[in-house]
Write an enzyme that holds these catalytic residues in place. Sequence first.
Site, short mmCIF file in Angstrom:
data_model
loop_
_atom_site.label_atom_id
_atom_site.label_comp_id
_atom_site.label_asym_id
_atom_site.label_seq_id
_atom_site.Cartn_x
_atom_site.Cartn_y
_atom_site.Cartn_z
N MET A 58 0.82 -1.19 0.00
CA MET A 58 0.00 0.00 0.00
C MET A 58 0.85 1.24 0.00
O MET A 58 0.41 2.33 0.22
CB MET A 58 -0.92 -0.01 1.21
CG MET A 58 -0.23 0.13 2.52
SD MET A 58 -1.12 1.24 3.60
CE MET A 58 -0.95 2.73 2.69
N SER B 157 -7.89 5.69 -0.65
CA SER B 157 -7.15 5.04 -1.73
C SER B 157 -5.84 4.48 -1.21
O SER B 157 -5.28 4.96 -0.22
CB SER B 157 -6.83 6.06 -2.83
OG SER B 157 -5.79 6.94 -2.41
N ASP B 158 -5.35 3.44 -1.87
CA ASP B 158 -3.97 3.05 -1.62
C ASP B 158 -3.08 4.21 -2.07
O ASP B 158 -3.50 5.06 -2.85
CB ASP B 158 -3.62 1.76 -2.37
CG ASP B 158 -2.50 0.99 -1.70
OD1 ASP B 158 -1.70 1.60 -0.97
OD2 ASP B 158 -2.41 -0.23 -1.91
N CYS B 159 -1.87 4.23 -1.57
CA CYS B 159 -1.05 5.44 -1.72
C CYS B 159 -0.69 5.71 -3.18
O CYS B 159 -0.04 4.88 -3.83
CB CYS B 159 0.18 5.35 -0.84
SG CYS B 159 -0.25 5.42 0.90
#
Length: 769
Positions: free
Chosen positions: A1, A296-298
């Site tokens: 992530m 959101s994922d990064c």
Amino acid sequence: MISKVIFVVSFLISLHCLPSISVRASTQPVFACDATRDPNVVHYGFCNVSLGRESRVADLVRRLTLEEKILFMVNSARNVSRLGIPRYEWWSEALHGVSYIGPGTRFSSLVPGATSFPQVILTAASFNVSLFETIGKVVVSTEARAMYNVGLAGLTFWSPNVNIFRDPRWGRGQETPGEDPLLSSKYGSRYVRGLQQADDHADSSRLKVAACCKHYTAYDLDNWKGVDRYHFNAVVTQQDMDDTFQPPFKSCVVDGNVASVMCSYNQVNGKPTCADPELLAGVIRGQWKLNGYIVSDCDSVKVFYEDQHYTKTPEAAAAKAILAGLDLNCGSFLGNHTTAAVKAGLLKESAIDKAVSNNFATLMRLGFFDGDPRKQPYGKLGPKDVCTSGHQELAREAARQGIVLLKNRYGSLPLSPTAIKTLAVIGPNANVTKTMIGNYEGIPCKYTTPLQGLTASVATKYLPGCSNVACATAQVNEAKKIAASADATVLVMGIDQSLEREGFDRVDLLLPGQQPLLITEVAKVAKGPVILVIMSGGGFDVSFAKNNNKISGILWVGYPGEAGGAAIADVIFGYYNPSGKLPMTWYPQSYLENVPMTNMNMRPDPSKGYPGRTYRFYTGKTVYTFGHGLSYSKFSHKLVKAPQLLVFPLDEDHICRYSSDCTSVETIERGCENSAFDVHLRVRNVGRHDGSHTVLLYATPPSVHNSPRKHLVGFEKISLRGKSATMVRFKVDVCKDLSVVDEVGSRRVALGQYVLHVGNLKHTLSLRI
């Protein structure tokens, strides 16, 4: 992530040593509505704890400008000083203890470390739901709150990872509870409850810390043979989606009441998950009724614009994500491009209001807007509550409960600490520290290596055998020499984050380099029993060791956490009777010949030589099966109560009453209202050793809708003294536990013959209308 840049930095750190401890002097928690700093806050509705949460959130949103609202849509939220709101960092991690991954948490001389539990895959092997919750509740959330109170941590932790361990090569399988949807669901919901549930607080919606289930959805490939997660389109059937990939996330939201869900980098069937309104607004918030925020994922919004080219402009990407249901962006993309999206008419400000309201509501449930947290619940927690002796003992107990005894020839284990005068300890993982805590790690309270744990009971002779786990060259002759003279030999092998990690998937299932050679040669000359200990997240084809009569025992110890060495010794010397069960299938190397990681299909396709995935569908040979795990005792199961016939009631005008072609009925039927039945088993410990035992109840449904070969219906962890027995009771709900998912994703009850399995015991029951 972790975003691409951050991932490289953190990985370089992990390859060397523990990070230096921060010496920043701040010991103040971050919070809003501080009347001692700004007396005006007492006049703000959002600071008024007597108002309802919705009213407080609405009051806050009304006071913000568009630009200020957008500040709260990124993980590093900026301050609004005119309203007494400080900066807040959303990104903290607590996968198996408070982590230094993510800018929201750091360690200092005030709190130099936190309890580091086994990596999740090993804790899952305990099959102990009370342990899952206890780790989250008693330790991780307590230590997180204690660190927050002295300015070292946030309140929002992006854990757990509940993705299905679909493919044994996946570098992040170690972070997950394994391959089974039920086990993953139980782990996720119970760990979330442990993290979040407030202790004895009148407001049941109050959060101790906020958890986040990730990575939604069908995410289980990082970087395999040139295919990476930033570009991968997971092509998933609706059937596989609803019976394999979605259940853990649904359980997180519905059963665990998780405060957040994180969407992933990959696309699913051509759409980025973070831009799919059906997956986000439709399922998470619409069907499952998420009470919280979607993150959101990064940099994943940036990824679907720049890498996947899903939109033509960055403002279009921002609009797509927000309209799909995204509330918070890990990264700066929404902060940079949302204003332009509004000005271009792609997005209304009301959509932003909706997103930030979800974010603010979560912070309010955490008490962030209630004033000084040191005067609130958990305000007395501090450094004294981190790394307590009780927490460290629980880390050791968690490792003990998860360790899996794969082989025990001639009852060679446990070894006798009084009979053994010298123990050869060999292997690249025999004296490791950081390897034991896996990834998404923190700084542990302390370490006990395998060598240290074993040496605490007997005299040892140690040789690393290889310079590292890659084992390009093995010290075969030196190892043979000490094994030939020792009363017993323990080989501690396996891998580490250099060979399985985020951003790096394996390409085979073999122990690396000359490890097999070293193991085999040592076994040939060893004077006493040879015990092979495998430290890893994923499984291996260790057929050579399984079939070698000179190798007396094999243990899989996952990444066992800070006290892993002590736990390993506890099992080897019989201070603890092993009870762990594999949470994933161990496949032979030949499995990979017809199974590319990119094929998401769970079910076999004989026409293409595709054998399927996981114990539920895989049709080939295994090295060790899901649920395999031995004990120093023997346990028997006797069926005491279970029906042989179940009648599923239908309305008089139901079509299936007049058709012989009905093979299943929908779970929305009236018959689901009271469809539960009892299964009672008498479980006996027939051995002399006291021990724990996991009772795994499986069902094989009728062969309709490409149903699983068998699937886990329930599990129960029990403890029994030697030569004693107890009753284990399962309540099986036909519609919830025995149903299957059809080809279009609908859950149905199959009509016909079922087989219930527990160990070697089988019971047939018939379900008809």
